[in-house]
Every structure is written in structure tokens, then in C-alpha cells.
Design a protein around this motif. Structure first.
Motif, PDB file in Angstrom:
ATOM      1  N   UNK A   8     -12.743   4.138  -6.404  1.00  0.00           N
ATOM      2  CA  UNK A   8     -12.497   2.782  -7.019  1.00  0.00           C
ATOM      3  C   UNK A   8     -11.775   2.036  -6.145  1.00  0.00           C
ATOM      4  N   UNK A   9     -11.926   0.661  -6.218  1.00  0.00           N
ATOM      5  CA  UNK A   9     -11.061  -0.234  -5.361  1.00  0.00           C
ATOM      6  C   UNK A   9      -9.662   0.234  -5.318  1.00  0.00           C
ATOM      7  N   UNK A  43      -3.654   0.332   7.734  1.00  0.00           N
ATOM      8  CA  UNK A  43      -4.826   0.023   8.780  1.00  0.00           C
ATOM      9  C   UNK A  43      -5.985   0.763   8.135  1.00  0.00           C
ATOM     10  N   UNK A  44      -6.060   1.998   7.670  1.00  0.00           N
ATOM     11  CA  UNK A  44      -7.192   2.652   7.292  1.00  0.00           C
ATOM     12  C   UNK A  44      -7.686   2.082   6.058  1.00  0.00           C
ATOM     13  N   UNK A  49     -11.526  -1.344   2.882  1.00  0.00           N
ATOM     14  CA  UNK A  49     -11.543  -2.581   2.297  1.00  0.00           C
ATOM     15  C   UNK A  49     -12.783  -3.405   2.488  1.00  0.00           C
ATOM     16  N   UNK A  50     -12.838  -3.749   4.083  1.00  0.00           N
ATOM     17  CA  UNK A  50     -13.805  -4.932   4.419  1.00  0.00           C
ATOM     18  C   UNK A  50     -14.891  -4.036   5.088  1.00  0.00           C
ATOM     19  N   UNK A  51     -15.166  -2.794   4.841  1.00  0.00           N
ATOM     20  CA  UNK A  51     -16.411  -2.183   5.628  1.00  0.00           C
ATOM     21  C   UNK A  51     -17.437  -2.179   4.193  1.00  0.00           C
ATOM     22  N   UNK A  59     -19.075   6.307  -0.779  1.00  0.00           N
ATOM     23  CA  UNK A  59     -17.784   6.958  -0.748  1.00  0.00           C
ATOM     24  C   UNK A  59     -17.365   7.620  -2.003  1.00  0.00           C
ATOM     25  N   UNK A  60     -17.009   8.782  -2.009  1.00  0.00           N
ATOM     26  CA  UNK A  60     -16.415   9.732  -2.959  1.00  0.00           C
ATOM     27  C   UNK A  60     -15.183  10.207  -2.853  1.00  0.00           C
TER      28      UNK A  60
END
Length: 172
Positions: A8-9, A43-44, A49-51, A59-60
Motif C-alpha cells: 500500500x502507498x 531515497x529508496x 513512489x515515482x516508478x 510489488x508485494x
């Protein structure tokens, strides 16, 4: 109880902290110490967030007692930066918090990535692993993966050291 589900975001920061801890433990003695010490979870998280998630990708995360303890990302194979080969799947990353190594969390994440790539129609799954990362290589081999003969070199950002990588593959 361990649960594997889509990230989740609002969990991205937790995922990034696990990612960095896993890198710092898993790549110690392989990747330059200064590089590992400089890794920043923020940074990660920003990169995640922008990929954009490519078609067939995802992604899990692994959640145990309300805490993120691992994650995996997967999708179409990336033969080169910013290109996709939609005829093959790839496990982009799989990282487990070092305190959870050996508990089956990695196996569950790996199995979920395989299942989702197969459901998306990919006939196989590939991944890249540092040649000197023997722990990870043993893990992938226990999951049925084998080196397929392809090699490349990874150079950590800001360094000149070349670290050989091997490509592993498994039919789905």
C-alpha cells in the motif's frame, strides 16, 4: 501470522527501511562499506513512489504482526535500462529484514512473485544476482533457479569497483 499482499502507498517508507537494512546486511563484504553506509531509506522510498508498475508487474510485502518484514517486485524482463521485454518475466528485487532470514518469509515472497508472473502469462522468470552473494545464490537455487550463462557487471553509483552479476532463470 505472515501475510503476503500488495504494498500500500502508506507502507512505502517501511518497505524502504527493510530494503536498506537488507542491503546493508546482505551485501556486507561484497559491496563497498561506504556505499552501504550511505544508503538512505528516503531515497529508496522516493524512487518507489515515482516508478510506474509495468503491465504484468507488481510489488508485494510480507507483513508479520503488523510489521513489514520483506518485499518483492517483479514484472516484464528489463534487458537494458528503460526497456522491457514482455516475453519474459523478471524478479526485480526480493529483500527480507535480516531478523527474518531463515523463517520462510523469502520463500513465500518468491512463490508469490512466481505465481503472479505466471498468472500474467510470462513463461519464465529471470533475475540478476551478484556472483559473490553466495547466500542469495543458494536461496535462488533452492527455489529451482539456475544460472543461464548470462553475465554482466554492476558498478555502485559513485564508485569504480565492478561487481560481476549472474543471471538466473526458472520456467513458470
Amino acid at each position: 501470522m505472515l501475510v503476503i499482499r500488495t504494498i500500500a502507498e502508506d507502507e512505502i517508507d517501511q518497505v524502504a527501511r527493510v530494503h536498506v537494512r537488507s542491503w546493508q546486511s546482505g551485501y556486507a563484504g561484497i559491496v563497498p562499506e561506504e556505499f552501504l553506509a550511505s544508503l538512505d531509506p528516503a531515497e529508496f522510498a522516493a524512487r518507489r513512489r515515482y516508478t510506474e508498475v509495468p503491465p504484468g508487474g507488481g510489488a508485494v510485502c510480507a507483513v508479520d504482526d503488523g510489521q513489514i518484514v520483506g518485499h518483492a517486485a517483479f514484472g516484464p524482463y528489463r534487458p537494458e535500462k528503460d526497456t522491457l521485454d514482455e516475453s519474459m518475466g523478471e524478479l526485480y528485487s526480493i529483500y527480507v529484514d535480516p531478523g527474518q532470514w531463515g523463517t520462510g518469509t523469502g520463500h513465500r515472497l518468491f512463490a508469490t512473485a512466481k505465481e503472479r508472473l505466471a498468472a500474467a502469462g510470462f513463461p519464465d522468470m529471470r533475475l540478476w544476482v551478484l556472483e559473490d552473494n553466495h547466500r542469495a545464490r543458494r536461496f535462488y537455487e533452492r527455489q529451482g533457479m539456475r544460472p543461464d550463462g548470462e553475465r554482466e557487471v554492476w558498478v555502485p553509483r559513485g564508485y569504480t569497483v565492478e561487481l560481476p552479476e549472474l543471471r538466473y532463470a526458472v520456467a513458470l
